[in-house]
Design a protein around this motif. Structure first.
Motif, PDB file in Angstrom:
ATOM      1  N   GLU A 258      11.809 -19.738 -45.896  1.00 40.16           N
ATOM      2  CA  GLU A 258      12.836 -18.702 -46.062  1.00 40.16           C
ATOM      3  C   GLU A 258      12.964 -17.851 -44.802  1.00 40.16           C
ATOM      4  O   GLU A 258      14.061 -17.496 -44.389  1.00 40.16           O
ATOM      5  CB  GLU A 258      12.517 -17.802 -47.269  1.00 40.16           C
ATOM      6  CG  GLU A 258      12.822 -18.421 -48.600  1.00 40.16           C
ATOM      7  CD  GLU A 258      11.593 -19.067 -49.231  1.00 40.16           C
ATOM      8  OE1 GLU A 258      10.503 -19.015 -48.614  1.00 40.16           O
ATOM      9  OE2 GLU A 258      11.736 -19.628 -50.320  1.00 40.16           O
ATOM     10  N   PHE A 259      11.834 -17.524 -44.186  1.00 39.72           N
ATOM     11  CA  PHE A 259      11.860 -16.725 -42.965  1.00 39.72           C
ATOM     12  C   PHE A 259      12.664 -17.451 -41.880  1.00 39.72           C
ATOM     13  O   PHE A 259      13.507 -16.850 -41.218  1.00 39.72           O
ATOM     14  CB  PHE A 259      10.432 -16.461 -42.484  1.00 39.72           C
ATOM     15  CG  PHE A 259      10.355 -15.660 -41.216  1.00 39.72           C
ATOM     16  CD1 PHE A 259      10.438 -14.281 -41.258  1.00 39.72           C
ATOM     17  CD2 PHE A 259      10.196 -16.270 -39.991  1.00 39.72           C
ATOM     18  CE1 PHE A 259      10.366 -13.526 -40.100  1.00 39.72           C
ATOM     19  CE2 PHE A 259      10.117 -15.533 -38.820  1.00 39.72           C
ATOM     20  CZ  PHE A 259      10.210 -14.154 -38.883  1.00 39.72           C
ATOM     21  N   ILE A 260      12.407 -18.732 -41.724  1.00 41.64           N
ATOM     22  CA  ILE A 260      13.116 -19.524 -40.711  1.00 41.64           C
ATOM     23  C   ILE A 260      14.614 -19.554 -40.991  1.00 41.64           C
ATOM     24  O   ILE A 260      15.430 -19.376 -40.091  1.00 41.64           O
ATOM     25  CB  ILE A 260      12.529 -20.951 -40.634  1.00 41.64           C
ATOM     26  CG1 ILE A 260      11.117 -20.897 -40.065  1.00 41.64           C
ATOM     27  CG2 ILE A 260      13.415 -21.875 -39.810  1.00 41.64           C
ATOM     28  CD1 ILE A 260      10.324 -22.180 -40.196  1.00 41.64           C
TER      29      ILE A 260
ATOM     30  N   LEU B 265      15.318 -15.871 -38.695  1.00 37.79           N
ATOM     31  CA  LEU B 265      15.421 -16.382 -37.324  1.00 37.79           C
ATOM     32  C   LEU B 265      16.842 -16.579 -36.803  1.00 37.79           C
ATOM     33  O   LEU B 265      17.067 -16.371 -35.607  1.00 37.79           O
ATOM     34  CB  LEU B 265      14.592 -17.657 -37.173  1.00 37.79           C
ATOM     35  CG  LEU B 265      13.077 -17.444 -37.189  1.00 37.79           C
ATOM     36  CD1 LEU B 265      12.343 -18.735 -36.870  1.00 37.79           C
ATOM     37  CD2 LEU B 265      12.632 -16.331 -36.256  1.00 37.79           C
ATOM     38  N   PRO B 266      17.836 -16.931 -37.624  1.00 39.37           N
ATOM     39  CA  PRO B 266      19.194 -17.022 -37.077  1.00 39.37           C
ATOM     40  C   PRO B 266      19.712 -15.701 -36.503  1.00 39.37           C
ATOM     41  O   PRO B 266      20.619 -15.693 -35.679  1.00 39.37           O
ATOM     42  CB  PRO B 266      20.037 -17.455 -38.285  1.00 39.37           C
ATOM     43  CG  PRO B 266      19.080 -18.164 -39.176  1.00 39.37           C
ATOM     44  CD  PRO B 266      17.766 -17.445 -38.995  1.00 39.37           C
ATOM     45  N   ASN B 267      19.113 -14.581 -36.898  1.00 44.14           N
ATOM     46  CA  ASN B 267      19.529 -13.257 -36.427  1.00 44.14           C
ATOM     47  C   ASN B 267      18.607 -12.697 -35.349  1.00 44.14           C
ATOM     48  O   ASN B 267      18.824 -11.600 -34.854  1.00 44.14           O
ATOM     49  CB  ASN B 267      19.548 -12.283 -37.615  1.00 44.14           C
ATOM     50  CG  ASN B 267      20.482 -12.746 -38.697  1.00 44.14           C
ATOM     51  OD1 ASN B 267      21.687 -12.705 -38.545  1.00 44.14           O
ATOM     52  ND2 ASN B 267      19.919 -13.235 -39.797  1.00 44.14           N
TER      53      ASN B 267
ATOM     54  N   ALA C   2      19.166  -9.920 -46.480  1.00 45.67           N
ATOM     55  CA  ALA C   2      20.460  -9.753 -45.798  1.00 45.67           C
ATOM     56  C   ALA C   2      20.295  -9.308 -44.342  1.00 45.67           C
ATOM     57  O   ALA C   2      20.879  -8.314 -43.912  1.00 45.67           O
ATOM     58  CB  ALA C   2      21.327  -8.775 -46.573  1.00 45.67           C
ATOM     59  N   PHE C   3      19.518 -10.061 -43.573  1.00 47.47           N
ATOM     60  CA  PHE C   3      19.320  -9.703 -42.170  1.00 47.47           C
ATOM     61  C   PHE C   3      20.617  -9.793 -41.368  1.00 47.47           C
ATOM     62  O   PHE C   3      20.772  -9.119 -40.365  1.00 47.47           O
ATOM     63  CB  PHE C   3      18.221 -10.577 -41.549  1.00 47.47           C
ATOM     64  CG  PHE C   3      16.849 -10.121 -41.911  1.00 47.47           C
ATOM     65  CD1 PHE C   3      16.128  -9.307 -41.059  1.00 47.47           C
ATOM     66  CD2 PHE C   3      16.278 -10.478 -43.122  1.00 47.47           C
ATOM     67  CE1 PHE C   3      14.858  -8.858 -41.399  1.00 47.47           C
ATOM     68  CE2 PHE C   3      15.011 -10.039 -43.473  1.00 47.47           C
ATOM     69  CZ  PHE C   3      14.308  -9.226 -42.608  1.00 47.47           C
ATOM     70  N   ASP C   4      21.560 -10.604 -41.831  1.00 47.10           N
ATOM     71  CA  ASP C   4      22.852 -10.711 -41.160  1.00 47.10           C
ATOM     72  C   ASP C   4      23.728  -9.481 -41.396  1.00 47.10           C
ATOM     73  O   ASP C   4      24.704  -9.264 -40.691  1.00 47.10           O
ATOM     74  CB  ASP C   4      23.587 -11.976 -41.606  1.00 47.10           C
ATOM     75  CG  ASP C   4      23.807 -12.034 -43.106  1.00 47.10           C
ATOM     76  OD1 ASP C   4      22.970 -11.502 -43.866  1.00 47.10           O
ATOM     77  OD2 ASP C   4      24.820 -12.624 -43.526  1.00 47.10           O
TER      78      ASP C   4
ATOM     79  N   PHE D 167       9.785  -5.924 -33.428  1.00 45.26           N
ATOM     80  CA  PHE D 167      11.202  -6.258 -33.281  1.00 45.26           C
ATOM     81  C   PHE D 167      11.981  -5.438 -34.292  1.00 45.26           C
ATOM     82  O   PHE D 167      11.831  -5.640 -35.498  1.00 45.26           O
ATOM     83  CB  PHE D 167      11.432  -7.749 -33.509  1.00 45.26           C
ATOM     84  CG  PHE D 167      10.801  -8.619 -32.468  1.00 45.26           C
ATOM     85  CD1 PHE D 167      11.496  -8.949 -31.315  1.00 45.26           C
ATOM     86  CD2 PHE D 167       9.507  -9.068 -32.623  1.00 45.26           C
ATOM     87  CE1 PHE D 167      10.910  -9.731 -30.334  1.00 45.26           C
ATOM     88  CE2 PHE D 167       8.906  -9.863 -31.655  1.00 45.26           C
ATOM     89  CZ  PHE D 167       9.615 -10.192 -30.507  1.00 45.26           C
ATOM     90  N   ILE D 168      12.787  -4.502 -33.805  1.00 48.97           N
ATOM     91  CA  ILE D 168      13.602  -3.690 -34.695  1.00 48.97           C
ATOM     92  C   ILE D 168      14.810  -4.527 -35.092  1.00 48.97           C
ATOM     93  O   ILE D 168      15.635  -4.895 -34.258  1.00 48.97           O
ATOM     94  CB  ILE D 168      14.007  -2.372 -34.024  1.00 48.97           C
ATOM     95  CG1 ILE D 168      12.745  -1.574 -33.691  1.00 48.97           C
ATOM     96  CG2 ILE D 168      14.949  -1.583 -34.928  1.00 48.97           C
ATOM     97  CD1 ILE D 168      12.975  -0.306 -32.932  1.00 48.97           C
ATOM     98  N   CYS D 169      14.872  -4.854 -36.374  1.00 52.17           N
ATOM     99  CA  CYS D 169      15.917  -5.748 -36.893  1.00 52.17           C
ATOM    100  C   CYS D 169      17.232  -5.018 -37.105  1.00 52.17           C
ATOM    101  O   CYS D 169      18.301  -5.600 -36.927  1.00 52.17           O
ATOM    102  CB  CYS D 169      15.467  -6.364 -38.214  1.00 52.17           C
ATOM    103  SG  CYS D 169      13.875  -7.184 -38.120  1.00 52.17           S
ATOM    104  N   GLY D 170      17.160  -3.758 -37.534  1.00 51.67           N
ATOM    105  CA  GLY D 170      18.356  -2.980 -37.794  1.00 51.67           C
ATOM    106  C   GLY D 170      18.155  -2.099 -39.011  1.00 51.67           C
ATOM    107  O   GLY D 170      17.077  -2.030 -39.583  1.00 51.67           O
ATOM    108  N   ILE D 171      19.255  -1.448 -39.419  1.00 51.17           N
ATOM    109  CA  ILE D 171      19.206  -0.516 -40.535  1.00 51.17           C
ATOM    110  C   ILE D 171      20.152  -0.988 -41.633  1.00 51.17           C
ATOM    111  O   ILE D 171      21.214  -1.542 -41.355  1.00 51.17           O
ATOM    112  CB  ILE D 171      19.554   0.920 -40.072  1.00 51.17           C
ATOM    113  CG1 ILE D 171      19.354   1.935 -41.202  1.00 51.17           C
ATOM    114  CG2 ILE D 171      20.947   0.992 -39.489  1.00 51.17           C
ATOM    115  CD1 ILE D 171      19.396   3.383 -40.743  1.00 51.17           C
ATOM    116  N   ALA D 172      19.716  -0.783 -42.862  1.00 50.97           N
ATOM    117  CA  ALA D 172      20.541  -1.105 -44.027  1.00 50.97           C
ATOM    118  C   ALA D 172      20.793   0.182 -44.799  1.00 50.97           C
ATOM    119  O   ALA D 172      19.876   0.975 -45.012  1.00 50.97           O
ATOM    120  CB  ALA D 172      19.837  -2.117 -44.923  1.00 50.97           C
TER     121      ALA D 172
END
Length: 183
Positions: free
Chosen positions: A3-5, A9-11, A165-167, A130-135
């Motif tokens: 699931e992680f991959i 990873l696409p993001n 929902a990393f995208d 790694f800062i992914c972002g904010i939701a």
């Protein structure tokens, strides 16, 4: 890991890399040793729960260290840090923002119902964050952005889910960008 991959990873190219310094790691170790009343890291290693506690606390606080660095906020006041029951948050622009840090290769676990915006951070070997972002709250609480827990030990927890929902995370690299996202 599958699931992680497929989900994270696409993001990955959108995430902001922050280095965790030796000084940061030393402060973390000192805070944990102080909470156990120890003067030496070797004594902490003699206690299994001490090593596990250090690992869990390190993972939690690395995210906050990284967020404070990227936003150029004041450093943590290590004299006031209480590792037991620590919940990483930052106050930014009059708003409390939760920080969830997850080890590289895992999906974050969140509450089913959230009341605060959340910044997601990946911790890679306690050396890089790694800062992914904010939701925002709506993104966090939407059923299409979460997945039921698959681990047998946590499957029965009806109040927790994996965030997927990393995208949909909104990326930022400074205070101005985060202010624009929050407004």
């Amino acid at each position: 890991m599958k699931e992680f991959i497929n989900i994270v990873l696409p993001n990955f190219s959108k995430f902001t890399n922050i280095s965790i310094t030796y000084g940061d790691k030393k402060n973390i170790q000192d805070a944990v040793m102080q909470s156990f009343g120890l003067s030496n890291l070797k004594l902490l290693r003699d206690k299994y729960e001490g090593v596990l506690f250090l690992d869990l606390f390190t993972n939690k606080i690395i995210g906050e260290i990284a967020v404070r660095k990227i936003l150029k906020l004041d450093s943590l006041n290590w004299d006031k840090i209480k590792p037991r029951g620590y919940n990483p948050k930052v106050n930014f622009n009059g708003m409390k923002i939760k920080i969830i840090t997850v080890k590289y290769g895992e999906l974050p676990i969140i509450d089913k119902i959230n009341k605060e915006a959340t910044i997601f951070v990946l911790n890679r070997v306690d050396k890089e964050a790694f800062i992914c972002g904010i939701a925002d709250v709506n993104t966090l609480n939407s059923d299409e952005n979460v997945m039921k827990l698959k681990n047998r030990a946590t499957k029965s927890l009806d109040t927790k889910v994996n965030f997927i929902a990393f995208d949909k995370l909104k990326q930022f690299v400074n205070q101005d960008e985060l202010k624009n996202i929050l407004n």
